[in-house]
Design a protein around this motif. Structure first.
Motif, PDB file in Angstrom:
ATOM      1  N   GLY A   1      -0.578   9.109 -13.230  1.00  0.00           N
ATOM      2  CA  GLY A   1      -1.430   9.115 -12.039  1.00  0.00           C
ATOM      3  C   GLY A   1      -1.930   7.748 -11.609  1.00  0.00           C
ATOM      4  N   THR A   2      -1.720   6.722 -12.439  1.00  0.00           N
ATOM      5  CA  THR A   2      -2.177   5.380 -12.072  1.00  0.00           C
ATOM      6  C   THR A   2      -1.161   4.703 -11.149  1.00  0.00           C
ATOM      7  OG1 THR A   2      -1.144   4.404 -14.031  1.00  0.00           O
ATOM      8  CG2 THR A   2      -3.459   5.070 -14.220  1.00  0.00           C
ATOM      9  N   ALA A   3      -1.611   3.673 -10.451  1.00  0.00           N
ATOM     10  CA  ALA A   3      -0.738   2.950  -9.524  1.00  0.00           C
ATOM     11  C   ALA A   3       0.320   2.167 -10.296  1.00  0.00           C
ATOM     12  CB  ALA A   3      -1.563   2.017  -8.652  1.00  0.00           C
ATOM     13  N   PHE A   4       1.504   2.040  -9.712  1.00  0.00           N
ATOM     14  CA  PHE A   4       2.611   1.314 -10.328  1.00  0.00           C
ATOM     15  C   PHE A   4       2.552  -0.160  -9.972  1.00  0.00           C
ATOM     16  CE2 PHE A   4       6.948  -0.356  -9.428  1.00  0.00           C
ATOM     17  CZ  PHE A   4       7.365  -0.515 -10.742  1.00  0.00           C
ATOM     18  N   ALA A   5       2.627  -1.010 -11.000  1.00  0.00           N
ATOM     19  CA  ALA A   5       2.687  -2.467 -10.823  1.00  0.00           C
ATOM     20  C   ALA A   5       1.639  -2.938  -9.815  1.00  0.00           C
ATOM     21  CB  ALA A   5       4.096  -2.899 -10.428  1.00  0.00           C
ATOM     22  N   GLY A   6       2.076  -3.636  -8.742  1.00  0.00           N
ATOM     23  CA  GLY A   6       1.128  -4.156  -7.759  1.00  0.00           C
ATOM     24  C   GLY A   6       0.879  -3.244  -6.575  1.00  0.00           C
ATOM     25  N   LEU A   7       1.419  -2.010  -6.611  1.00  0.00           N
ATOM     26  CA  LEU A   7       1.158  -1.070  -5.514  1.00  0.00           C
ATOM     27  C   LEU A   7      -0.304  -0.654  -5.520  1.00  0.00           C
ATOM     28  CD1 LEU A   7       4.236   1.352  -5.638  1.00  0.00           C
ATOM     29  CD2 LEU A   7       3.829  -0.486  -4.010  1.00  0.00           C
ATOM     30  N   ARG A   8      -0.894  -0.495  -4.339  1.00  0.00           N
ATOM     31  CA  ARG A   8      -2.287  -0.034  -4.225  1.00  0.00           C
ATOM     32  C   ARG A   8      -2.315   1.305  -3.497  1.00  0.00           C
ATOM     33  NH1 ARG A   8      -5.585  -5.211  -1.839  1.00  0.00           N
ATOM     34  NH2 ARG A   8      -4.492  -6.863  -2.959  1.00  0.00           N
ATOM     35  N   ASN A   9      -3.278   2.140  -3.855  1.00  0.00           N
ATOM     36  CA  ASN A   9      -3.448   3.429  -3.163  1.00  0.00           C
ATOM     37  C   ASN A   9      -3.938   3.220  -1.737  1.00  0.00           C
ATOM     38  OD1 ASN A   9      -2.720   4.704  -5.502  1.00  0.00           O
ATOM     39  ND2 ASN A   9      -4.800   5.197  -6.113  1.00  0.00           N
ATOM     40  N   HIS A  10      -4.686   2.153  -1.517  1.00  0.00           N
ATOM     41  CA  HIS A  10      -5.204   1.831  -0.189  1.00  0.00           C
ATOM     42  C   HIS A  10      -5.611   0.363  -0.143  1.00  0.00           C
ATOM     43  CE1 HIS A  10      -8.921   3.136  -2.416  1.00  0.00           C
ATOM     44  NE2 HIS A  10      -9.301   1.955  -1.974  1.00  0.00           N
ATOM     45  N   ALA A  11      -5.842  -0.132   1.056  1.00  0.00           N
ATOM     46  CA  ALA A  11      -6.386  -1.474   1.243  1.00  0.00           C
ATOM     47  C   ALA A  11      -7.536  -1.367   2.232  1.00  0.00           C
ATOM     48  CB  ALA A  11      -5.316  -2.424   1.773  1.00  0.00           C
ATOM     49  N   VAL A  12      -8.544  -2.206   2.052  1.00  0.00           N
ATOM     50  CA  VAL A  12      -9.710  -2.217   2.953  1.00  0.00           C
ATOM     51  C   VAL A  12      -9.903  -3.645   3.470  1.00  0.00           C
ATOM     52  CG1 VAL A  12     -12.194  -1.832   3.164  1.00  0.00           C
ATOM     53  CG2 VAL A  12     -10.824  -0.319   1.711  1.00  0.00           C
ATOM     54  N   LEU A  13     -10.025  -3.784   4.783  1.00  0.00           N
ATOM     55  CA  LEU A  13     -10.290  -5.104   5.355  1.00  0.00           C
ATOM     56  C   LEU A  13     -11.125  -4.987   6.609  1.00  0.00           C
ATOM     57  CD1 LEU A  13      -7.957  -5.011   7.721  1.00  0.00           C
ATOM     58  CD2 LEU A  13      -6.508  -5.787   5.875  1.00  0.00           C
ATOM     59  N   GLU A  14     -11.644  -6.114   7.047  1.00  0.00           N
ATOM     60  CA  GLU A  14     -12.507  -6.172   8.237  1.00  0.00           C
ATOM     61  C   GLU A  14     -11.750  -6.827   9.381  1.00  0.00           C
ATOM     62  OE1 GLU A  14     -15.897  -5.381   8.546  1.00  0.00           O
ATOM     63  OE2 GLU A  14     -16.052  -4.605   6.506  1.00  0.00           O
ATOM     64  N   ARG A  15     -11.789  -6.195  10.543  1.00  0.00           N
ATOM     65  CA  ARG A  15     -11.215  -6.784  11.746  1.00  0.00           C
ATOM     66  C   ARG A  15     -12.087  -6.380  12.930  1.00  0.00           C
ATOM     67  NH1 ARG A  15      -8.782  -9.038   8.600  1.00  0.00           N
ATOM     68  NH2 ARG A  15      -6.602  -9.686   8.494  1.00  0.00           N
ATOM     69  N   GLY A  16     -12.391  -7.336  13.770  1.00  0.00           N
ATOM     70  CA  GLY A  16     -13.145  -7.056  14.982  1.00  0.00           C
ATOM     71  C   GLY A  16     -14.474  -6.367  14.709  1.00  0.00           C
ATOM     72  N   GLY A  17     -15.104  -6.693  13.582  1.00  0.00           N
ATOM     73  CA  GLY A  17     -16.380  -6.071  13.234  1.00  0.00           C
ATOM     74  C   GLY A  17     -16.238  -4.643  12.727  1.00  0.00           C
ATOM     75  N   VAL A  18     -15.017  -4.203  12.433  1.00  0.00           N
ATOM     76  CA  VAL A  18     -14.773  -2.834  11.976  1.00  0.00           C
ATOM     77  C   VAL A  18     -14.174  -2.869  10.566  1.00  0.00           C
ATOM     78  CG1 VAL A  18     -13.460  -0.704  12.426  1.00  0.00           C
ATOM     79  CG2 VAL A  18     -14.363  -2.050  14.335  1.00  0.00           C
TER      80      VAL A  18
ATOM     81  N   VAL B   1       0.846  -1.201   0.000  1.00  0.00           N
ATOM     82  CA  VAL B   1       0.000   0.000   0.000  1.00  0.00           C
ATOM     83  C   VAL B   1       0.879   1.248   0.000  1.00  0.00           C
ATOM     84  CG1 VAL B   1      -1.836   1.229   1.209  1.00  0.00           C
ATOM     85  CG2 VAL B   1      -1.747  -1.272   1.306  1.00  0.00           C
ATOM     86  N   LEU B   2       0.696   2.095  -1.004  1.00  0.00           N
ATOM     87  CA  LEU B   2       1.444   3.352  -1.075  1.00  0.00           C
ATOM     88  C   LEU B   2       0.578   4.397  -1.765  1.00  0.00           C
ATOM     89  CD1 LEU B   2       4.029   4.790  -0.357  1.00  0.00           C
ATOM     90  CD2 LEU B   2       5.036   3.979  -2.504  1.00  0.00           C
ATOM     91  N   SER B   3       0.152   5.388  -0.995  1.00  0.00           N
ATOM     92  CA  SER B   3      -0.796   6.399  -1.478  1.00  0.00           C
ATOM     93  C   SER B   3      -0.106   7.634  -2.043  1.00  0.00           C
ATOM     94  CB  SER B   3      -1.709   6.830  -0.320  1.00  0.00           C
ATOM     95  OG  SER B   3      -2.115   5.731   0.453  1.00  0.00           O
ATOM     96  N   THR B   4       1.221   7.740  -1.890  1.00  0.00           N
ATOM     97  CA  THR B   4       1.920   8.986  -2.221  1.00  0.00           C
ATOM     98  C   THR B   4       2.895   8.862  -3.389  1.00  0.00           C
ATOM     99  OG1 THR B   4       3.660   8.529  -0.594  1.00  0.00           O
ATOM    100  CG2 THR B   4       1.741   9.801   0.166  1.00  0.00           C
ATOM    101  N   VAL B   5       2.857   7.736  -4.104  1.00  0.00           N
ATOM    102  CA  VAL B   5       3.700   7.542  -5.285  1.00  0.00           C
ATOM    103  C   VAL B   5       2.828   6.948  -6.386  1.00  0.00           C
ATOM    104  CG1 VAL B   5       5.641   6.220  -6.258  1.00  0.00           C
ATOM    105  CG2 VAL B   5       5.862   7.251  -4.004  1.00  0.00           C
ATOM    106  N   ALA B   6       3.004   7.448  -7.606  1.00  0.00           N
ATOM    107  CA  ALA B   6       2.213   6.952  -8.735  1.00  0.00           C
ATOM    108  C   ALA B   6       3.052   7.008 -10.004  1.00  0.00           C
ATOM    109  CB  ALA B   6       0.944   7.793  -8.908  1.00  0.00           C
ATOM    110  N   GLN B   7       2.527   6.406 -11.053  1.00  0.00           N
ATOM    111  CA  GLN B   7       3.151   6.547 -12.360  1.00  0.00           C
ATOM    112  C   GLN B   7       2.886   7.973 -12.865  1.00  0.00           C
ATOM    113  OE1 GLN B   7       3.475   2.667 -14.702  1.00  0.00           O
ATOM    114  NE2 GLN B   7       1.341   2.656 -14.042  1.00  0.00           N
ATOM    115  N   PRO B   8       3.658   8.427 -13.871  1.00  0.00           N
ATOM    116  CA  PRO B   8       3.477   9.800 -14.366  1.00  0.00           C
ATOM    117  C   PRO B   8       2.029  10.133 -14.769  1.00  0.00           C
ATOM    118  CG  PRO B   8       5.514   8.902 -15.227  1.00  0.00           C
ATOM    119  CD  PRO B   8       4.818   7.772 -14.493  1.00  0.00           C
TER     120      PRO B   8
END
Length: 198
Positions: free
Chosen positions: A112-129, A103-110
């Motif tokens: 503006g799209t994400a580079f290779a397998g980098l993601r702008n964010h990740a979302v998951l569930e833990r403890g009902g949150v 996950v890397l929100s502060t680096v992108a390709q020229p």
């Protein structure tokens, strides 16, 4: 409603010190089992890989991928060492082959799209949150641009934009994995007191 407790287990700057890491990994696995994987978040904020260490270099970094996956890592934010010491090709391969999100929100390709397998964010569930994870990296004298042809984005703008996206998706807790240095992180948190939860 009863408040849920989430345990966050966080590491950074391991620099391929495998002996120390194995001790750390044992503690992480033990704690994760104690609280239950469903109530635990395991994250690393970079500088885990170091091509100056033989085992890391000879495995192309894959040994480190396996070690991080073995502890049940939920998210990884690359540090300056990953950008300084890994080639563009190796970065591409590792982010694409990884069993956990980079996950890397502060680096992108020229463009503006994400580079290779980098993601702008990740979302998951833990403890009902529902948790949103962001990642930030110090521009390091424009190393991402000079070494990899990527673009460093403005820290405040890029994170604020991602927070908006996450909140629109119903995310309840926002966590930032930062590899910007403590001084910069304190400054950012002070100037943006309600943007990031953890």
């Amino acid at each position: 409603t009863q408040a849920m407790k989430i345990t966050i287990l966080h590491t950074n700057d391991v620099h391929a010190e495998y002996e120390s890491w194995l001790k750390c990994a044992e503690l992480i696995k033990k704690r994760r089992a104690e609280v239950g994987p469903e109530n635990c978040l395991v994250v690393d904020a970079g500088d885990h890989f170091d091509m100056g260490v033989d085992e890391c270099r000879l495995s192309g970094g894959r040994l480190n991928l396996d070690l991080l996956a073995d502890i049940g890592l939920d998210a990884f934010t690359p540090g300056n060492n990953e950008f300084y010491r890994l080639s563009r090709n190796t970065l591409t391969q590792l982010t694409m082959e990884s069993k956990f999100p980079w996950v890397l929100s502060t680096v992108a390709q020229p463009d503006g799209t994400a580079f290779a397998g980098l993601r702008n964010h990740a979302v998951l569930e833990r403890g009902g949150v529902t948790i949103g994870i962001l990642g930030a990296l110090d521009p390091m004298e424009h190393a991402a641009e000079q070494l990899h042809g990527l673009r460093s984005l403005d820290l405040g703008e890029s994170l604020a934009q991602e927070v908006c996206v996450l909140k629109s998706r119903g995310v309840q807790l926002i966590l930032l994995l930062s590899h910007c240095g403590l001084r910069e992180e304190i400054k950012f948190a002070t100037e943006n007191p309600s943007l990031i939860d953890v």
